[in-house]
Write an enzyme that holds these catalytic residues in place. Structure first.
Site, PDB file in Angstrom:
ATOM      1  N   GLU A 237     -21.442  22.265  60.170  1.00 19.85           N
ATOM      2  CA  GLU A 237     -20.332  23.196  59.952  1.00 19.85           C
ATOM      3  C   GLU A 237     -20.669  24.315  58.965  1.00 19.85           C
ATOM      4  O   GLU A 237     -19.988  24.544  57.974  1.00 19.85           O
ATOM      5  CB  GLU A 237     -19.075  22.440  59.492  1.00 19.85           C
ATOM      6  CG  GLU A 237     -17.813  23.278  59.668  1.00 19.85           C
ATOM      7  CD  GLU A 237     -16.528  22.469  59.644  1.00 19.85           C
ATOM      8  OE1 GLU A 237     -16.457  21.454  60.346  1.00 19.85           O
ATOM      9  OE2 GLU A 237     -15.609  22.894  58.944  1.00 19.85           O
ATOM     10  N   HIS A 252      -2.525  22.011  59.073  1.00 15.28           N
ATOM     11  CA  HIS A 252      -2.679  21.144  57.895  1.00 15.28           C
ATOM     12  C   HIS A 252      -1.615  21.468  56.852  1.00 15.28           C
ATOM     13  O   HIS A 252      -1.133  20.574  56.155  1.00 15.28           O
ATOM     14  CB  HIS A 252      -4.077  21.300  57.274  1.00 15.28           C
ATOM     15  CG  HIS A 252      -5.093  20.418  57.936  1.00 15.28           C
ATOM     16  ND1 HIS A 252      -6.443  20.575  57.751  1.00 15.28           N
ATOM     17  CD2 HIS A 252      -4.956  19.365  58.773  1.00 15.28           C
ATOM     18  CE1 HIS A 252      -7.094  19.657  58.446  1.00 15.28           C
ATOM     19  NE2 HIS A 252      -6.218  18.921  59.094  1.00 15.28           N
TER      20      HIS A 252
END
Ligand SMILES: NC(=O)c1ccc[n+]([C@@H]2O[C@H](COP(=O)([O-])OP(=O)(O)OC[C@H]3O[C@@H](n4cnc5c(N)ncnc54)[C@H](O)[C@@H]3O)[C@@H](O)[C@H]2O)c1
Length: 362
Positions: A237, A252
């Site tokens: 990532e 989130h």
């Protein structure tokens, strides 16, 4: 009808994903491919154990097998549970040659995978995903973690499994609310990386709602291929893998605001993806016609596109804790057409508030 398929993930530690296989056939595969396994530690939830343990264990007559049962719930992805698993593993004599089998959804996969990554400095593990979300998403990519009071998935490791073993028949007992969580990630994969998958979902909406097994096999296979492709390009990532977080910065914030109680992950991702899509539209990145297609598909599958009575300022503030952010700048993933998304680093708070306002019902 079972469609057997094998995909290879060529990451730093390559592994295979088997789709359409039977739980009872895993034992023979492990014996043939790995040899020398003496002890298996199956980590699972009570309901999954009740439905599927016997079938799995039937294939394991050659091995000593212990079963560690974890209560359901996101709160079990914790250091306390990790410590309990460690005591239980020691008590049943697990050593460096033991293999952990994660039989369950994303909670079991993340927890058991992280446990395997640290127990005796790392023992082998196998993902056996039994939720749609785990089959299309969390069992792939090698991310494992537990939560910490300071944040979700704060303690974790990149720790790829030996193999991912997906038996589609496990979806038969999965409650619809849990199916929706996996569908949200599937739509996300289609929007960010596969226009043909998006069309497939549009065409087959009713069959998806009717839970036709063949449709789920097809959508799972296509959806996880988007993830495999992205992960193989950027395993740790550093760049492109961030695209998989489409909808998650907004989502989130919603989950954190509700303290992970009032809103499921799938609903958070769904509303978050719509907010990101509105922001992309306001920037002229995506056409209104494509925005309408995304809204229609999400609604058509029974996923939410709006939420009642939230304070956009609070949600904006919560987005500051997003792990993707860099040097105080919010990093967002926005679709610029169906099947493609971008990493955007210059969105200002005003634009983000406008996007929140479009998905919040006052
Ligand atoms: N590692 C990753 O890359 C990644 C990606 C996405 C999500 N996640 C994580 O995944 C977790 C969510 O996973 P989830 O959505 O699979 O939820 P979950 O693991 O909590 O499972 C949901 C519920 O379904 C039950 N269940 C599982 N399989 C069943 C079956 N076949 N039949 C009946 N009941 C069954 C479980 O007991 C549980 O109560 C979150 O913790 C999230 O952070 C990880």
């Amino acid at each position: 009808m079972k469609m057997k398929q094998k995909l290879e993930v060529t990451s730093s530690r390559p592994y295979s994903i088997f789709l359409g296989v039977g739980l009872e056939d895993l034992g023979a595969y492990l014996e043939k491919e790995l040899g020398g396994i003496e002890h298996l530690l199956i980590v699972t939830h009570p309901r999954v154990k009740e439905h599927y343990l016997e079938r799995l264990i039937n294939g394991f007559s050659a091995f000593q097998c212990d079963v560690l049962v974890v209560p359901p719930g996101e709160e079990e992805k914790s250091l306390e549970r990790l410590s309990k698993l460690t005591s239980e593993a020691v008590a049943c004599g697990a050593d460096r040659h033991s293999v952990v089998l994660a039989l369950g959804g994303g909670v079991i996969g993340d927890l058991a995978g992280f446990f395997a990554s640290v127990y005796m400095r790392g023992i082998r593990f196998v993902q056996i995903p039994t939720t749609l979300l785990a089959q299309v998403d969390s069992s792939i990519g090698g991310k494992t973690a537990v939560n910490h009071p300071s944040g979700k998935n704060l303690l974790g490791a990149f720790y790829p499994p030996l193999v991912v073993w997906t038996d589609f028949s496990t979806l038969e007992t999965l409650p619809w609310e849990e199916v929706l969580n996996g569908l949200a990630e599937t739509v996300k994969h289609a929007v960010l990386g596969d226009a043909a998958l998006f069309s497939f979902l549009e065409t087959n909406q009713q069959k998806i709602i009717d839970r036709i097994p063949e449709i789920y096999q097809e959508l799972t296979s296509r959806s996880l291929q988007v993830k495999v492709r992205v992960v193989m390009e950027d395993e740790k990532e550093k760049g492109q893998r961030m695209l998989l977080n489409l909808g998650h910065s907004f989502g989130h914030a919603l989950e954190t605001e509700a303290a992970y109680q009032g809103i499921s992950h799938g609903k958070g991702v769904s509303i978050g993806m719509i907010a990101a899509t509105y922001l992309a539209e306001a920037r002229g990145l995506i056409t209104s016609a494509e925005v309408k297609r995304i809204l229609d598909l999400v609604k058509g599958l029974g996923l939410p596109i709006q939420i009642q009575g939230k304070d956009p300022e609070i949600l904006l503030h919560l987005m500051e804790a997003d792990k993707k952010n860099q040097k105080g700048q919010k990093v967002l993933i926005l679709p610029d057409k169906i099947g493609h998304a971008l990493v955007v680093r210059d969105a200002c708070d005003e634009e983000i508030l406008q996007a929140w306002n479009k998905v919040i019902i006052k």
